[in-house]
Scaffold this motif. Structure first.
Motif, PDB file in Angstrom:
ATOM      1  N   ARG A  36       0.816  -1.210   0.000  1.00 31.60           N
ATOM      2  CA  ARG A  36       0.000   0.000   0.000  1.00 31.60           C
ATOM      3  C   ARG A  36       0.859   1.274   0.000  1.00 31.60           C
ATOM      4  O   ARG A  36       0.494   2.280  -0.589  1.00 31.60           O
ATOM      5  N   GLN A  37       1.998   1.253   0.668  1.00 35.95           N
ATOM      6  CA  GLN A  37       2.846   2.446   0.739  1.00 35.95           C
ATOM      7  C   GLN A  37       3.340   2.842  -0.654  1.00 35.95           C
ATOM      8  O   GLN A  37       3.379   4.021  -1.000  1.00 35.95           O
ATOM      9  N   GLN A  38       3.702   1.848  -1.451  1.00 33.78           N
ATOM     10  CA  GLN A  38       4.167   2.144  -2.808  1.00 33.78           C
ATOM     11  C   GLN A  38       3.017   2.663  -3.668  1.00 33.78           C
ATOM     12  O   GLN A  38       3.207   3.547  -4.499  1.00 33.78           O
ATOM     13  N   GLU A  39       1.824   2.125  -3.479  1.00 30.10           N
ATOM     14  CA  GLU A  39       0.677   2.606  -4.245  1.00 30.10           C
ATOM     15  C   GLU A  39       0.377   4.065  -3.905  1.00 30.10           C
ATOM     16  O   GLU A  39       0.093   4.869  -4.792  1.00 30.10           O
ATOM     17  N   GLU A  40       0.443   4.415  -2.615  1.00 30.73           N
ATOM     18  CA  GLU A  40       0.183   5.792  -2.209  1.00 30.73           C
ATOM     19  C   GLU A  40       1.245   6.739  -2.754  1.00 30.73           C
ATOM     20  O   GLU A  40       0.939   7.861  -3.160  1.00 30.73           O
ATOM     21  N   ALA A  41       2.497   6.297  -2.774  1.00 34.05           N
ATOM     22  CA  ALA A  41       3.568   7.138  -3.310  1.00 34.05           C
ATOM     23  C   ALA A  41       3.362   7.380  -4.801  1.00 34.05           C
ATOM     24  O   ALA A  41       3.605   8.482  -5.308  1.00 34.05           O
ATOM     25  N   LYS A  42       2.932   6.346  -5.515  1.00 36.61           N
ATOM     26  CA  LYS A  42       2.668   6.511  -6.955  1.00 36.61           C
ATOM     27  C   LYS A  42       1.516   7.477  -7.182  1.00 36.61           C
ATOM     28  O   LYS A  42       1.544   8.298  -8.095  1.00 36.61           O
ATOM     29  N   LYS A  43       0.464   7.382  -6.360  1.00 41.49           N
ATOM     30  CA  LYS A  43      -0.683   8.265  -6.536  1.00 41.49           C
ATOM     31  C   LYS A  43      -0.302   9.727  -6.309  1.00 41.49           C
ATOM     32  O   LYS A  43      -0.705  10.604  -7.058  1.00 41.49           O
ATOM     33  N   THR A  44       0.488   9.988  -5.277  1.00 43.34           N
ATOM     34  CA  THR A  44       0.881  11.373  -5.009  1.00 43.34           C
ATOM     35  C   THR A  44       1.799  11.906  -6.103  1.00 43.34           C
ATOM     36  O   THR A  44       1.748  13.083  -6.439  1.00 43.34           O
ATOM     37  N   ALA A  45       2.618  11.018  -6.648  1.00 43.05           N
ATOM     38  CA  ALA A  45       3.506  11.450  -7.737  1.00 43.05           C
ATOM     39  C   ALA A  45       2.705  11.750  -8.998  1.00 43.05           C
ATOM     40  O   ALA A  45       3.029  12.669  -9.756  1.00 43.05           O
TER      41      ALA A  45
END
Length: 182
Positions: free
Chosen positions: A66-75
């Motif tokens: 989930r942390q990687q998914e959230e980082a991708k979304k913010t990027a």
């Protein structure tokens, strides 16, 4: 020697050259296949490799934390502009308005714009010397203002500022002024 350059001899030479070319073409048509420079290609038998039946493989699903998914979304949400690197400094709005005002034939518009741009020194137009040859004259205007122009004769700016008598500094010391020849 004169007989080599008359029209009759030249005509003879051209006929000989043409006759030789036609003879070569006729020989190639008649004997070309029999005496070929390129050896005839031998058809190679294709090796018979048995083909295996295609298998249907399925790969397991990839689970992203989930942390990687959230980082991708913010990027993806905050698109950042790529840093634009410019060699030349942008033009002031006053000079840019000159570009669209009038025609070059009237000494307005593009003509006046280019004149204003040409009046500026390279140090004012560019952030750094773009070419290696510019490094010799870069910031030369500062040194020229310090010099006094002679009334008659030439100004030795490069010789006085670039070359040094002894050491690294282009400014002469008190002892150097005693040794200079006027």
């Amino acid at each position: 020697m004169k007989h080599l350059f008359d029209a009759r001899t030249q005509k003879c030479w051209t006929e000989l050259i043409e006759k030789e070319a036609y003879t070569r073409i006729a020989w190639r048509d008649k004997y070309g296949a029999k005496y070929s420079r390129i050896p005839p290609t031998i058809l190679k038998k294709q090796s018979e490799v048995p083909k295996l039946p295609a298998r249907n493989y399925t790969l397991p699903a990839i689970h992203v934390p989930r942390q990687q998914e959230e980082a991708k979304k913010t990027a993806q949400e905050s698109p950042s502009k790529p840093e634009v690197f410019q060699d030349m400094r942008p033009v002031t709005p006053q000079v840019r308005t000159l570009l669209y005002d009038g025609f070059s034939k009237e000494r307005k518009g593009r003509y006046l714009y280019l004149e204003k741009r040409k009046a500026k020194h390279p140090e004012e137009k560019f952030q750094y010397p773009v070419l290696s040859s510019w490094e010799y004259g870069w910031r030369q205007g500062d040194v020229i203002q310090e010099l006094q122009l002679p009334a008659h004769g030439r100004l030795r700016t490069v010789n006085d500022t670039f070359y040094s008598r002894n050491g690294v500094f282009h400014k002469l010391s008190a002892t150097d002024t005693l040794a200079t020849i006027n």
